[in-house]
Design an enzyme around this catalytic site. Structure first.
Site, PDB file in Angstrom:
ATOM      1  N   SER A  12       0.619  -1.287   0.046  1.00 46.72           N
ATOM      2  CA  SER A  12       0.132  -0.059  -0.001  1.00 46.72           C
ATOM      3  C   SER A  12       0.804   1.290   0.173  1.00 46.72           C
ATOM      4  CB  SER A  12      -1.095   0.085   1.210  1.00 46.72           C
ATOM      5  OG  SER A  12      -0.061   0.148   2.346  1.00 46.72           O
ATOM      6  N   ASP A  16       3.383  -1.272   7.439  1.00 47.46           N
ATOM      7  CA  ASP A  16       2.895  -2.507   7.740  1.00 47.46           C
ATOM      8  C   ASP A  16       2.810  -3.453   6.222  1.00 47.46           C
ATOM      9  OD1 ASP A  16       2.255  -1.700  10.154  1.00 47.46           O
ATOM     10  OD2 ASP A  16       0.196  -0.990   9.344  1.00 47.46           O
ATOM     11  N   MET A  36      -2.652  -1.678  -5.430  1.00 48.42           N
ATOM     12  CA  MET A  36      -3.808  -1.567  -5.778  1.00 48.42           C
ATOM     13  C   MET A  36      -4.409  -0.077  -5.771  1.00 48.42           C
ATOM     14  SD  MET A  36      -5.628  -4.554  -3.711  1.00 48.42           S
ATOM     15  CE  MET A  36      -4.632  -4.754  -2.405  1.00 48.42           C
ATOM     16  N   CYS A 100     -14.595  -3.314   1.381  1.00 48.95           N
ATOM     17  CA  CYS A 100     -13.340  -2.940   0.424  1.00 48.95           C
ATOM     18  C   CYS A 100     -12.561  -4.615   0.819  1.00 48.95           C
ATOM     19  CB  CYS A 100     -12.603  -1.701   1.148  1.00 48.95           C
ATOM     20  SG  CYS A 100     -11.314  -1.745  -0.207  1.00 48.95           S
ATOM     21  N   GLY A 124      -0.880  -6.423   4.860  1.00 49.87           N
ATOM     22  CA  GLY A 124      -0.391  -5.779   6.235  1.00 49.87           C
ATOM     23  C   GLY A 124      -1.395  -5.863   7.533  1.00 49.87           C
ATOM     24  N   CYS A 196     -10.187   5.694   1.939  1.00 44.51           N
ATOM     25  CA  CYS A 196      -9.454   5.996   0.866  1.00 44.51           C
ATOM     26  C   CYS A 196      -9.872   7.046  -0.239  1.00 44.51           C
ATOM     27  CB  CYS A 196      -8.813   4.724   0.200  1.00 44.51           C
ATOM     28  SG  CYS A 196     -10.321   3.777  -0.416  1.00 44.51           S
TER      29      CYS A 196
END
Length: 367
Positions: A12, A16, A36, A100, A124, A196
């Protein structure tokens, strides 16, 4: 020569997932990183995805793995964002992170990883998987302050059987220490918060673009109109900030109130377009001893037996003792010996048996 088992890790840009990829490589996996992209309507001011990809690529470089940039924006819009808007328009408060995980990270991403020849995927998240009695169990992460099993409660047996959570065994301080030790560029990067697609922008400003405003009265328990709301979709139960109420104080407000006690959203009357507010955190209207949940999802593939468990009705909450009644594949009823604060339709009620997350459902009503 037999090939190394392959794990595709969702990178990401955060610390993590970066440490997860590193740990899996140390364990002997053939690690491939995937970044992603789930939102692209406006990348600019509020969305950090461009910087996040740069960070993820830098991590991949340091660890020595390949990284691929994958766009799931269309799937996200169809499966997560559309549902998010539907729920808000109906006056409920959904949890897009839960959706999600179920629809993107452990469905679209998992499918993509399998096409790349993955044996497993890694993320993570602070959670753990254990096999017991021929079934996979979802366990809380060992760091109680970071445990994310609440957001993962809709995962099924097939998904859990393909998933690794390397940092679920660690505390966050240890994750940061490892990141610094191996020289990861994002070792000190701040944890991302919020949804997000909203980023750091004001929530009401974002919803304004998609949901029409229908202002109406704000009323207190006596039925007095003490203000105007901007549209019921923009408020959630227990909300204290941004109510725009001034000048009216209810003297001797009930339990923990008082003349200057803050106001909280307590009820949303969709039929009459009325927002009801109360004074004092402990007002009876904010306390619930029972709830009904629908759209249930059980980790084991079937509901647990009725009985005594613990539950969370929101993420940042200690487990609350409860009694589970009428559990089915569709929904369930919970009763609490101690009142729960601001139980909110649209949020998830998640059930636990000790450290084992059993699953949960979407809160439909409360009493």
């Amino acid at each position: 020569m037999s090939r190394k088992p392959r794990v595709v890790v969702g990178l990401s840009g955060g610390v993590d997932s970066a440490v997860s990829a590193y740990l899996l490589k140390q364990q002997g996996w053939d690690v491939v990183g995937i970044f992603m992209k789930n939102w692209e309507d406006d990348d600019s001011e509020y969305c950090s995805s461009n910087q996040d990809f740069i960070d993820a690529a830098s991590v991949a470089d340091v660890i020595g793995i390949e990284i691929e940039h994958v766009n799931f924006a269309a799937e996200y819009k169809d499966r997560v964002f559309a549902e998010f808007l539907r729920e808000y328009q109906a006056g409920r408060t959904p949890n897009p992170d839960v959706l999600c995980n179920a629809e993107i990270k452990f469905k679209a991403f998992l499918d993509h990883a399998m096409r790349l020849g993955a044996d497993k995927i890694g993320t993570g998240h602070y959670a753990r998987v254990r096999k017991a009695g021929g079934r996979f169990q979802l366990l809380k992460g060992l760091d109680p302050a970071k445990d994310q099993s609440y957001f993962l409660h809709r995962l099924n047996q097939a998904q859990l059987g393909k998933t690794l959570f390397p940092v679920g065994e660690l505390h966050k301080t240890e994750v940061r220490r490892i990141a610094e030790e191996i020289g990861l560029p994002n070792a000190k990067k701040k944890d991302s918060t919020g949804i997000c697609f909203i980023g750091e922008r004001p929530f009401r400003e974002f919803l304004n673009r998609y949901i029409s405003k229908e202002p109406g009265p704000v009323r207190d328990p006596r039925g007095r109109t003490i203000g105007r709301h901007q549209g019921l979709s923009f408020y959630t139960l227990g909300q204290r900030q941004g109510l725009g109420i001034g000048g009216v104080r209810e003297k001797g407000a009930q339990r923990g109130g008082g003349e200057h006690a803050p106001w909280f959203v307590a009820r949303k009357d969709i039929e009459h377009n009325t927002l009801w507010v109360v004074q004092g955190h402990d007002h009876p209207w904010l306390q619930s001893t029972a709830l009904d949940a629908g759209d249930a999802s059980w980790v084991a593939g079937e509901p647990p037996p009725a009985g005594a468990y613990a539950a969370k009705t929101r993420y940042r909450q200690a487990d609350a003792p409860c009694t589970l009644a009428r559990p089915t594949a569709q929904g369930f009823h919970l009763e609490f010996p101690e009142p729960q604060w601001a139980v909110t339709p649209g949020q998830s009620a998640v059930l636990y048996d000790g450290e084992v997350c059993l699953g949960g459902g979407v809160i439909a009503s409360f009493a």
